[in-house]
Design a protein around this motif. Structure first.
Motif, PDB file in Angstrom:
ATOM      1  N   PRO A  60      -4.881 -11.115  -3.477  1.00  0.00           N
ATOM      2  CA  PRO A  60      -6.098 -10.500  -3.614  1.00  0.00           C
ATOM      3  C   PRO A  60      -6.060  -9.514  -5.299  1.00  0.00           C
ATOM      4  CG  PRO A  60      -4.658  -9.322  -2.229  1.00  0.00           C
ATOM      5  CD  PRO A  60      -4.109 -10.565  -2.221  1.00  0.00           C
ATOM      6  N   LEU A  61      -4.951  -9.634  -5.838  1.00  0.00           N
ATOM      7  CA  LEU A  61      -4.787  -9.075  -6.971  1.00  0.00           C
ATOM      8  C   LEU A  61      -4.542 -10.116  -8.061  1.00  0.00           C
ATOM      9  CD1 LEU A  61      -2.034  -6.241  -6.324  1.00  0.00           C
ATOM     10  CD2 LEU A  61      -4.570  -6.091  -6.117  1.00  0.00           C
ATOM     11  N   ALA A  62      -4.591 -11.460  -7.834  1.00  0.00           N
ATOM     12  CA  ALA A  62      -4.610 -12.438  -8.843  1.00  0.00           C
ATOM     13  C   ALA A  62      -5.628 -12.366  -9.852  1.00  0.00           C
ATOM     14  CB  ALA A  62      -4.684 -13.850  -8.294  1.00  0.00           C
ATOM     15  N   GLY A  63      -6.559 -11.877  -9.816  1.00  0.00           N
ATOM     16  CA  GLY A  63      -7.776 -11.820 -10.870  1.00  0.00           C
ATOM     17  C   GLY A  63      -7.425 -10.781 -11.790  1.00  0.00           C
ATOM     18  N   PHE A  64      -6.619  -9.656 -11.629  1.00  0.00           N
ATOM     19  CA  PHE A  64      -6.355  -8.657 -12.406  1.00  0.00           C
ATOM     20  C   PHE A  64      -5.208  -9.010 -13.552  1.00  0.00           C
ATOM     21  CE2 PHE A  64      -8.111  -6.901  -8.535  1.00  0.00           C
ATOM     22  CZ  PHE A  64      -9.176  -5.768  -8.965  1.00  0.00           C
ATOM     23  N   SER A  65      -4.937  -8.082 -14.557  1.00  0.00           N
ATOM     24  CA  SER A  65      -3.915  -8.037 -15.411  1.00  0.00           C
ATOM     25  C   SER A  65      -2.772  -7.583 -14.963  1.00  0.00           C
ATOM     26  CB  SER A  65      -4.379  -7.414 -16.926  1.00  0.00           C
ATOM     27  OG  SER A  65      -4.286  -6.165 -16.568  1.00  0.00           O
ATOM     28  N   ALA A  66      -1.663  -8.078 -15.580  1.00  0.00           N
ATOM     29  CA  ALA A  66      -0.255  -7.756 -15.164  1.00  0.00           C
ATOM     30  C   ALA A  66      -0.310  -6.320 -15.105  1.00  0.00           C
ATOM     31  CB  ALA A  66       0.892  -8.292 -15.659  1.00  0.00           C
ATOM     32  N   ASP A  67      -0.558  -5.566 -16.017  1.00  0.00           N
ATOM     33  CA  ASP A  67      -0.641  -4.110 -15.974  1.00  0.00           C
ATOM     34  C   ASP A  67      -1.457  -3.298 -15.135  1.00  0.00           C
ATOM     35  OD1 ASP A  67       0.976  -4.150 -18.462  1.00  0.00           O
ATOM     36  OD2 ASP A  67      -0.733  -3.904 -19.826  1.00  0.00           O
ATOM     37  N   THR A  68      -2.760  -3.915 -14.730  1.00  0.00           N
ATOM     38  CA  THR A  68      -3.410  -3.384 -13.684  1.00  0.00           C
ATOM     39  C   THR A  68      -2.760  -3.677 -12.329  1.00  0.00           C
ATOM     40  OG1 THR A  68      -5.448  -3.876 -14.892  1.00  0.00           O
ATOM     41  CG2 THR A  68      -5.488  -3.639 -12.473  1.00  0.00           C
ATOM     42  N   GLN A  69      -2.149  -4.811 -11.967  1.00  0.00           N
ATOM     43  CA  GLN A  69      -1.525  -5.170 -10.979  1.00  0.00           C
ATOM     44  C   GLN A  69      -0.264  -4.063 -10.608  1.00  0.00           C
ATOM     45  OE1 GLN A  69      -0.248  -9.291 -10.141  1.00  0.00           O
ATOM     46  NE2 GLN A  69      -2.274 -10.172 -11.219  1.00  0.00           N
ATOM     47  N   ASP A  70       0.297  -3.850 -11.663  1.00  0.00           N
ATOM     48  CA  ASP A  70       1.565  -2.849 -11.565  1.00  0.00           C
ATOM     49  C   ASP A  70       0.774  -1.563 -11.170  1.00  0.00           C
ATOM     50  OD1 ASP A  70       3.400  -5.000 -12.438  1.00  0.00           O
ATOM     51  OD2 ASP A  70       3.380  -4.289 -14.511  1.00  0.00           O
ATOM     52  N   SER A  71       0.030  -1.168 -11.945  1.00  0.00           N
ATOM     53  CA  SER A  71      -0.626   0.340 -11.802  1.00  0.00           C
ATOM     54  C   SER A  71      -1.094   0.396 -10.316  1.00  0.00           C
ATOM     55  CB  SER A  71      -1.672   0.724 -12.528  1.00  0.00           C
ATOM     56  OG  SER A  71      -2.832  -0.299 -12.423  1.00  0.00           O
ATOM     57  N   LEU A  72      -1.702  -0.761  -9.840  1.00  0.00           N
ATOM     58  CA  LEU A  72      -2.195  -0.768  -8.320  1.00  0.00           C
ATOM     59  C   LEU A  72      -1.097  -0.805  -7.364  1.00  0.00           C
ATOM     60  CD1 LEU A  72      -5.441  -2.885  -8.790  1.00  0.00           C
ATOM     61  CD2 LEU A  72      -5.392  -0.466  -8.447  1.00  0.00           C
ATOM     62  N   THR A  73      -0.217  -1.329  -7.438  1.00  0.00           N
ATOM     63  CA  THR A  73       1.068  -1.300  -6.487  1.00  0.00           C
ATOM     64  C   THR A  73       2.074  -0.469  -6.704  1.00  0.00           C
ATOM     65  OG1 THR A  73       2.026  -3.113  -8.047  1.00  0.00           O
ATOM     66  CG2 THR A  73       0.536  -3.646  -6.151  1.00  0.00           C
ATOM     67  N   ALA A  74       1.901   0.593  -7.795  1.00  0.00           N
ATOM     68  CA  ALA A  74       3.116   1.621  -8.132  1.00  0.00           C
ATOM     69  C   ALA A  74       3.118   2.369  -6.702  1.00  0.00           C
ATOM     70  CB  ALA A  74       2.648   2.355  -9.180  1.00  0.00           C
ATOM     71  N   PRO A  75       4.421   2.727  -6.258  1.00  0.00           N
ATOM     72  CA  PRO A  75       4.635   3.731  -5.235  1.00  0.00           C
ATOM     73  C   PRO A  75       4.012   4.994  -5.270  1.00  0.00           C
ATOM     74  CG  PRO A  75       6.533   3.377  -6.569  1.00  0.00           C
ATOM     75  CD  PRO A  75       5.569   2.493  -6.942  1.00  0.00           C
ATOM     76  N   ASP A  76       3.807   5.621  -6.385  1.00  0.00           N
ATOM     77  CA  ASP A  76       3.146   6.860  -6.818  1.00  0.00           C
ATOM     78  C   ASP A  76       2.182   6.856  -7.593  1.00  0.00           C
ATOM     79  OD1 ASP A  76       5.356   8.110  -5.018  1.00  0.00           O
ATOM     80  OD2 ASP A  76       6.707   7.786  -6.936  1.00  0.00           O
TER      81      ASP A  76
END
Length: 250
Positions: A60-76
């Motif tokens: 579901p996150l394939a359409g986002f950039s790598a930075d956005t994916q990292d921020s959305l999946t960050a634990p905090d």
């Protein structure tokens, strides 16, 4: 010659011990048969050419950039948010009310040499008449905000030379703070008001508002009369954001 009869019960049936013996003898054969069935079934599944493995669901996150994916999946979360008072309204009306109290000021206008800041400030206002031994009690205030309709900072400086005038100076300070708190329905902490009454140093936070009471120190200023001067600050600051605003841009 007929075989000898085994032990029977009174109704002619084999005893319970014989049935138990039969079940114990048959149990290993039953377990071996069950294991053989399981093994054969697995072999058929492995060897079957028609078996299809389900494809994994799309990311579901394939359409986002790598930075956005990292921020959305960050634990905090990036910036923890705290409940904080933010005062909006008509600061010019508050400045006018302070004038009515007895602290004349130039009204709410852009702060000099401070880009994006607004303020109203009084001169050093005498609260009492001087006596034979002491000068008058005085008060100064500075009210500031980060926008035309916002108040985020109040500073008061009280000077009381005559201890007998302390009560009058405190009452004036309470009037100024009360004009601010009443307009925005904020109950000022009693601990803060007690520190003002006792000229006691205090640093505290109430719902995001930083409150400070700081008597001047004669040892630092070299002025014996410094202990009669009190600095009072209410700093509301900016509201916290859960995420930086630019994180919501497409």
């Amino acid at each position: 010659m007929p075989p000898a009869a085994g032990p029977v019960s009174g109704d002619g049936l084999p005893r319970q011990t014989d049935w138990t013996r039969v079940l114990l003898m048959a149990l290993p054969l039953m377990l071996l048969g069950l294991a053989a069935i399981v093994v054969l079934s697995n072999l058929q599944l492995v060897q079957s050419p028609d078996l299809e493995v389900a494809a994994p669901p799309p990311d579901p996150l394939a359409g986002f950039s790598a930075d956005t994916q990292d921020s959305l999946t960050a634990p905090d979360i990036q910036v923890p948010a705290r409940l904080k008072l933010t005062f909006l309204g008509k600061p010019e009306e508050l400045c006018a009310e302070l004038t009515e109290i007895g602290l004349p000021n130039g009204g709410w206008s852009k702060a000099p040499f401070r880009r994006g800041r607004w303020q109203c400030a009084s001169d050093v206002v005498p609260l009492t008449t001087p006596s034979v031994d002491f000068g008058p009690a005085t008060l100064f205030f500075l009210l500031r905000g980060g926008a035309e309709d916002r108040v985020d900072y109040l500073r008061l400086k009280l000077n009381v030379e005559d201890p007998r005038q302390m009560e009058y100076g405190e009452a004036t300070v309470r009037s100024v703070i009360g004009a601010l708190s009443d307009r925005y329905s904020w109950a000022v902490p009693e601990r803060f008001l007690q520190a003002i009454s006792g000229f006691e140093a205090l640093e505290m936070t109430d719902r995001g508002v930083r409150l400070s009471v700081a008597p001047e120190n004669p040892k630092l200023t070299g002025d014996p009369a410094a202990s009669q001067r009190l600095n009072i600050i209410l700093n509301f600051g900016e509201p916290d954001l859960i995420r930086p605003a630019d994180g919501f841009q497409r």
